[in-house]
Design a protein around this motif. Structure first.
Motif, PDB file in Angstrom:
ATOM      1  N   ALA A  35       0.196   1.051  -9.617  1.00 29.88           N
ATOM      2  CA  ALA A  35       0.191   2.435  -9.151  1.00 29.88           C
ATOM      3  C   ALA A  35      -1.003   3.172  -9.744  1.00 29.88           C
ATOM      4  O   ALA A  35      -1.701   3.932  -9.054  1.00 29.88           O
ATOM      5  N   PHE A  86      -8.263   5.647  -5.424  1.00 25.65           N
ATOM      6  CA  PHE A  86      -8.282   6.686  -4.414  1.00 25.65           C
ATOM      7  C   PHE A  86      -8.986   7.924  -4.937  1.00 25.65           C
ATOM      8  O   PHE A  86      -9.818   8.520  -4.272  1.00 25.65           O
ATOM      9  N   ALA A  88      -4.128   2.102  -7.898  1.00 29.24           N
ATOM     10  CA  ALA A  88      -4.251   2.733  -6.586  1.00 29.24           C
ATOM     11  C   ALA A  88      -4.699   4.181  -6.748  1.00 29.24           C
ATOM     12  O   ALA A  88      -5.592   4.670  -6.043  1.00 29.24           O
ATOM     13  N   LEU A 147       4.900   3.159   3.841  1.00 32.30           N
ATOM     14  CA  LEU A 147       3.584   3.040   3.205  1.00 32.30           C
ATOM     15  C   LEU A 147       2.550   2.593   4.231  1.00 32.30           C
ATOM     16  O   LEU A 147       1.462   3.172   4.356  1.00 32.30           O
ATOM     17  N   ALA A 192       8.466   6.107 -10.173  1.00 35.43           N
ATOM     18  CA  ALA A 192       7.125   6.646 -10.427  1.00 35.43           C
ATOM     19  C   ALA A 192       6.070   5.802  -9.737  1.00 35.43           C
ATOM     20  O   ALA A 192       5.213   6.335  -9.018  1.00 35.43           O
ATOM     21  N   SER A 193       6.151   4.484  -9.891  1.00 32.73           N
ATOM     22  CA  SER A 193       5.035   3.703  -9.352  1.00 32.73           C
ATOM     23  C   SER A 193       5.033   3.710  -7.828  1.00 32.73           C
ATOM     24  O   SER A 193       3.977   3.796  -7.210  1.00 32.73           O
ATOM     25  N   VAL A 243      -0.572   8.609  -3.126  1.00 31.93           N
ATOM     26  CA  VAL A 243      -2.010   8.387  -3.069  1.00 31.93           C
ATOM     27  C   VAL A 243      -2.445   8.157  -1.637  1.00 31.93           C
ATOM     28  O   VAL A 243      -3.438   8.705  -1.169  1.00 31.93           O
ATOM     29  N   PHE A 244      -1.650   7.348  -0.892  1.00 33.70           N
ATOM     30  CA  PHE A 244      -2.063   7.036   0.475  1.00 33.70           C
ATOM     31  C   PHE A 244      -1.750   8.178   1.424  1.00 33.70           C
ATOM     32  O   PHE A 244      -2.398   8.335   2.450  1.00 33.70           O
ATOM     33  N   LEU A 294       1.690   5.320   6.636  1.00 33.36           N
ATOM     34  CA  LEU A 294       0.800   6.310   6.018  1.00 33.36           C
ATOM     35  C   LEU A 294      -0.630   5.805   5.987  1.00 33.36           C
ATOM     36  O   LEU A 294      -1.578   6.561   6.216  1.00 33.36           O
ATOM     37  N   LEU A 323       3.936  -3.041 -12.090  1.00 37.16           N
ATOM     38  CA  LEU A 323       4.111  -1.961 -11.110  1.00 37.16           C
ATOM     39  C   LEU A 323       3.345  -0.723 -11.537  1.00 37.16           C
ATOM     40  O   LEU A 323       2.611  -0.111 -10.757  1.00 37.16           O
ATOM     41  N   GLY A 324       3.546  -0.350 -12.792  1.00 36.55           N
ATOM     42  CA  GLY A 324       2.883   0.852 -13.297  1.00 36.55           C
ATOM     43  C   GLY A 324       1.375   0.726 -13.225  1.00 36.55           C
ATOM     44  O   GLY A 324       0.680   1.647 -12.788  1.00 36.55           O
ATOM     45  N   VAL A 376       3.987   7.289  -6.654  1.00 36.72           N
ATOM     46  CA  VAL A 376       2.570   7.549  -6.917  1.00 36.72           C
ATOM     47  C   VAL A 376       1.710   6.797  -5.905  1.00 36.72           C
ATOM     48  O   VAL A 376       0.791   7.351  -5.305  1.00 36.72           O
ATOM     49  N   ALA A 377       2.052   5.518  -5.653  1.00 37.32           N
ATOM     50  CA  ALA A 377       1.266   4.747  -4.691  1.00 37.32           C
ATOM     51  C   ALA A 377       1.327   5.387  -3.311  1.00 37.32           C
ATOM     52  O   ALA A 377       0.313   5.544  -2.622  1.00 37.32           O
ATOM     53  N   ILE A 378       2.532   5.786  -2.905  1.00 34.07           N
ATOM     54  CA  ILE A 378       2.663   6.384  -1.576  1.00 34.07           C
ATOM     55  C   ILE A 378       1.962   7.736  -1.528  1.00 34.07           C
ATOM     56  O   ILE A 378       1.267   8.056  -0.556  1.00 34.07           O
ATOM     57  N   ARG A 421      -4.714   6.603   8.808  1.00 30.96           N
ATOM     58  CA  ARG A 421      -6.109   6.823   8.460  1.00 30.96           C
ATOM     59  C   ARG A 421      -7.023   5.782   9.075  1.00 30.96           C
ATOM     60  O   ARG A 421      -8.221   5.832   8.879  1.00 30.96           O
ATOM     61  N   LEU A 434       6.708   7.607 -15.175  1.00 34.15           N
ATOM     62  CA  LEU A 434       6.096   6.298 -15.414  1.00 34.15           C
ATOM     63  C   LEU A 434       6.064   6.005 -16.912  1.00 34.15           C
ATOM     64  O   LEU A 434       6.520   4.959 -17.376  1.00 34.15           O
TER      65      LEU A 434
END
Lengths: 773, 142
Positions: free
Chosen positions: A749, A756, A752, A657, B125-126, B133-134, A660, A745-746, B129-131, A664, B70
């Motif tokens: 996510a 974004f 984020a 992560l 899922a979480s 996104v980045f 990644l 967590l959900g 999804v986070a990864i 940027r 999710l």
């Protein structure tokens, strides 16, 4: 019985969820099933408890905390179930034909979730359960009012409603908790049994006032009445549902639930009567001033809610007679009028009285105009309609028996009722009076408007007529079974109430003839507008919120990080200091002591140094991962394979992560911090590191007779049938915590993703400006 | 840069890893493993897939399923708790069954397993999804 009640509450949510995935024409059909089921299951309930009696269904929630999720049905609850179901059925059917392709899965989901939340409120015995559903209605109604979120009007109205009812909800929560602490129980049925003790304790006033605040904000009572007209941006069926039978009635329902507990309280009658009558008068005045017929209805809704609130005050004196009749009366005529105004907008192309009063619509739209006429008559309380009976019980409650300030109450009632006559006649004027031939082509052509748009309001008005024509049978048998309803029809009341009624009608008629002049009276029109004050309050709240966040959101990550870490450390150090002990009371014991522990420790330490000193991002991240992997080795030493595995995986995933993200970001370059900042950062790092290290060490060397963990290790196999204690704790012993964690967590996510996406697809043009604001 | 070794390995890696993750998930109640760990293993596999074939490709292939995970995951975890409520016990009370198999063996089924599967899906899922996104928004690996 538990199953019945669970289905009543659950089925709207279930079907609402299904409506999200089922394509359009079918989800509308499916949506009908929810209120139909509620009615089918609610009717036997009503038969059983309508004449009195109650059903209590125990359901445990958090038994260790003494919280229950008990459900409770009595006359009032079962009545509301039927009301929500029947009006809901009408609204769903109407929406299918009114919204057409705008009736998306999202719409059905919200509408039905809202319905389910309302049903939860009216069936809860535990006040905390009631509160949960109460807040659910706040959220779903916010989304429903703002369903047209492309329009600023819709967003603003929704936000206003949300802020006002949300703040009220918080007050209600505090009130409920205080009441629960005072009485030792959160369950209504138990509270009813001890109402004498509660009222005898002078401390009951504070929870009662807070609960009042909750009810008053929800029911749009003065001075919180400004949110309701703003909420009119929603389409007709939503307004009809929220503002006739459900949302705003939740506040009235809460008063009904509190009545048996607090009716003897000293502030009960004066508070409710004062607030209710002021609302009746102020909202009535606003309705007289409105030219937009939907706004007129909104204000008149507030006015009637004032009546209902005041009635609960007066019931403390005259008993609960007529309780359901008044609620039913308003729900029936107001929902149908809202729906008819929706139809009017389509059929006549306008809802502005300035246009409509010149045109003679009765000639062309006979059915629709007649229905609006009946609705307006019910609003006044004309004979042969249920409204007459309702108004009569209201006058009876106000005029019966001596109270202080009665004369004033009576004067306000007569004055406000006169206003009601004026605005009801304005509604009439929209369709019946006027001389011009209505234009064609301003609204939709007739064949584009479904007949259901008239059939649904007609069916909802039917009980109004039945209740007015054969009141004794209808009210005694159907609405309030088991009671003998005093009085048969209107001509029996040759008393002071008839005089009031006649005076009110005459004054109202003349008032109507000159309503523009009255509305423009210089003295009256200059009265400070609570409406504007309320809007100012809401926008002020928002401005304050954004200035507060600007104040807190200064500086970059080093500052936030330092503050968070230092606060955490301060708590630890403070805790130890106040405990009167030190961290190392038990000596400096090194836990299990494998000979080779120095090796991973050395690796961790070296990697940590590199993490700080390296000047490139990616090597930094790799070194940080080495620290993490080194930690995993320690977990192995401590024979915690689950922790080691988790640590390894988390470390791996977070390195990826970070890589990644770093792709940027610009290269780090040289350290440009001033010497002072470097010192500050260094001090923070050292202090935090030393404290945490000492804490970890102390925890490792602290031996108590029985560690908390042993109990769980001992119970894992016999109770949870698992040999992996870590997993047993996660999914069984502390399952609630895990559930919370995965939700976090959900949400993270989701956040984020939203952040974004928001950056990539920022809308352009004036709309973007508005969003930013 | 396209690594053929990575490509070839990734093709086989995802199914094998997911299988391993499911093994970790199922044995988690008695041996090291469990929903959280299995979820992270699966995430790692999906990341390798993304690195090998490009994030855009992976999002296209798996994005919808992962976002659905999710909702399904959270739903399963709540459902596992609600089973107890339906039976009249407090939320998240767990039940166990031993389903006998031919011979001596049996399969141990429980509501905790449903809960753990929910955790598993929610974690996959979480994190992905986070990864995603980045990682997204970058040009696809050629």
């Amino acid at each position: 019985m538990l199953l019945t009640l669970a289905v009543i509450i659950g089925i709207p949510f279930l079907i609402g969820g299904l409506a999200l995935v089922i394509p359009r024409p079918w989800n509308g059909w499916l949506a009908l099933l929810a209120p139909a089921t509620v009615i089918a299951l609610g009717l036997p309930l009503w038969m059983e408890v309508g004449g009195g009696g109650e059903i209590l269904v125990p359901l445990s929630w958090f038994p260790d905390l003494g919280l229950t999720a008990d459900l409770f049905v009595n006359r009032l609850g079962a009545f509301f179930v039927m009301l929500i179901g029947i009006i809901g059925l009408g609204i769903v059917q109407y929406s299918r034909y009114y919204l057409k392709e705008d009736a998306t899965g999202w719409f059905w989901f919200l509408l039905l979730s809202f319905m389910g939340s309302m049903l939860g409120i009216v069936l809860a015995d535990s006040l905390l359960l009631l509160f949960v559903f109460w807040e659910l209605t706040t959220i779903t109604s916010f989304l429903l009012i703002g369903i047209d979120f492309g329009k600023e009007e819709g967003r603003k109205g929704a936000l206003q409603a949300f802020l006002v009812t949300g703040v009220g909800g918080l007050a209600l929560l505090v009130g409920i908790v205080l009441l629960g602490q005072l009485a030792g129980t959160y369950n209504l049925t138990e509270l009813y049994a001890m109402s004498g003790e509660i009222v005898a304790d002078p401390r009951h006033t504070i929870p009662l006032i807070l609960i009042f605040l909750g009810a008053f904000t929800k029911s749009a009572q003065f001075p919180f009445h400004f949110w309701l007209p703003g909420a009119m941006a929603a389409p007709a069926p939503i307004s009809a549902y929220l503002h006739s039978a459900t949302m705003v009635k939740a506040g009235v329902f809460l008063l009904g639930r509190m009545f048996p507990i607090f009716s003897e309280a000293a502030i009960w009658l004066p508070t409710l009567a004062t607030i209710g009558l002021i609302t009746f008068l102020v909202a009535g005045w606003n309705a007289v001033k409105s030219s937009d017929l939907k706004q007129l209805l909104a204000h008149s809704t507030v006015a009637y809610l004032g009546v209902l609130t005041a009635l609960y005050g007066f019931y403390a004196r005259v008993g609960l007679e007529g309780e359901l009749v008044n609620i039913l009366n308003h729900a029936l005529y107001k929902s149908s009028l809202f729906l008819l105004i929706g139809w009017m907008e389509k059929a006549m192309g306008s809802r502005d009285l300035a246009i409509l009063e010149k045109e003679r619509w009765i000639g062309r739209e006979k059915l629709g105009a007649t229905l609006i006429g009946i609705g307006a008559f019910a609003m006044i309380g004309m004979p042969f309609l249920l409204g007459f009976m309702a108004k009569d019980t209201f006058f009876y409650a106000v005029a019966e028996g001596p109270i202080e300030g009665l004369t004033l109450a009576l004067v306000i009632t007569v004055l406000a009722s006169t206003l009601a006559v004026i605005y009801a006649l304005k509604l009439w004027a929209g369709v019946f009076f006027g001389s011009e031939e209505p234009p064609t082509g301003r609204g939709y052509p007739r064949n584009k408007i479904s007949i259901w748009l008239l059939v649904v309001p007609a069916l909802l008005l039917l009980p109004q007529v039945v209740g007015g024509v054969i009141p004794a049978w209808y009210l005694g048998q159907v609405v309030e079974p088991g009671t003998t309803w005093q009085g048969v029809a209107f001509w029996q009341y040759l008393d002071v109430k008839l005089v009031i009624t006649l005076a009110m009608l005459v004054a109202g008629y003349f008032g109507y003839r000159h309503w523009r002049a009255i509305a423009a009276t210089p003295f009256l029109s200059k009265l400070p507008s609570v409406q504007r004050g309320g809007e100012g309050l809401v926008s002020g709240t928002l401005a304050h919120a954004s200035s507060l966040s600007r104040m807190l959101q200064l500086g970059g990550h080093p500052r936030y990080g330092s503050i968070i870490l230092l606060v955490a450390i301060a708590v630890v150090i403070g805790g130890v200091a106040f405990s009167g002990r030190t961290l190392f009371d038990h000596g400096l014991v090194w836990g299990p002591n494998p000979e080779f522990a120095w090796f991973p420790a050395l690796v961790v330490a070296i990697a940590a140094v590199f993490t700080v000193t390296l000047r490139k991002r990616i090597p930094k991240a790799v070194m940080m991962a080495v620290v993490g992997y080194g930690m995993a080795v320690f977990y192995v030493f401590f024979r915690a394979p689950d922790l080691a595995l988790t640590q390894l995986l988390v470390e791996t995933v977070s390195v990826i992560l970070l890589l990644l993200i770093f792709r940027r970001m610009p290269e780090l370059g040289d350290d440009i911090r001033s010497v002072r900042r470097r010192v500050v950062h260094g001090v923070v790092a050292v202090v935090v590191g030393l404290t945490m290290g000492a804490l970890a060490w102390a925890a490792g060397s602290y031996h108590v007779a029985e560690r908390a963990g042993y109990e769980q290790i001992r119970l894992a196999l016999p109770i949870a049938e698992g040999r992996n204690v870590v997993n047993v704790i996660l999914v069984d012993f502390r399952g609630m915590d895990t559930l919370g964690e995965i939700f976090v967590l959900g949400i993270a996510a989701f956040g984020a993703y939203a952040l974004f996406r928001g950056r990539r697809h920022r809308p352009a043009g004036p709309e973007a400006e508005e969003v930013k604001r | 840069m396209r690594s053929y070794i990575l490509l070839a390995a990734a093709r086989a890696l995802l199914p094998v890893t997911v299988l391993f993750a499911i093994y970790m998930l199922l044995r988690g109640h008695n041996e090291p493993g469990g929903g959280f760990i299995a979820g992270l293993v699966t995430t790692a596999a999906i990341i390798i897939e993304g690195l090998a074939f490009g994030v855009a490709h992976t999002v296209r292939r798996l994005g919808r399923i992962l976002t659905a995970f999710l909702v399904i995951g959270l739903g399963l975890a709540v459902l596992a708790g609600l089973i107890a409520v339906a039976a009249g016990d407090p939320f998240l009370t767990n039940y166990h069954w031993h389903m006998p198999l031919p011979g001596d063996g049996y399969v141990h089924l429980s509501t905790t397993l449903i809960f753990d599967i929910g955790v598993y899906l929610a974690v996959i899922a979480s994190t992905t999804v986070a990864i995603g996104v980045f990682a997204g928004g970058e040009e696809e690996t050629p």
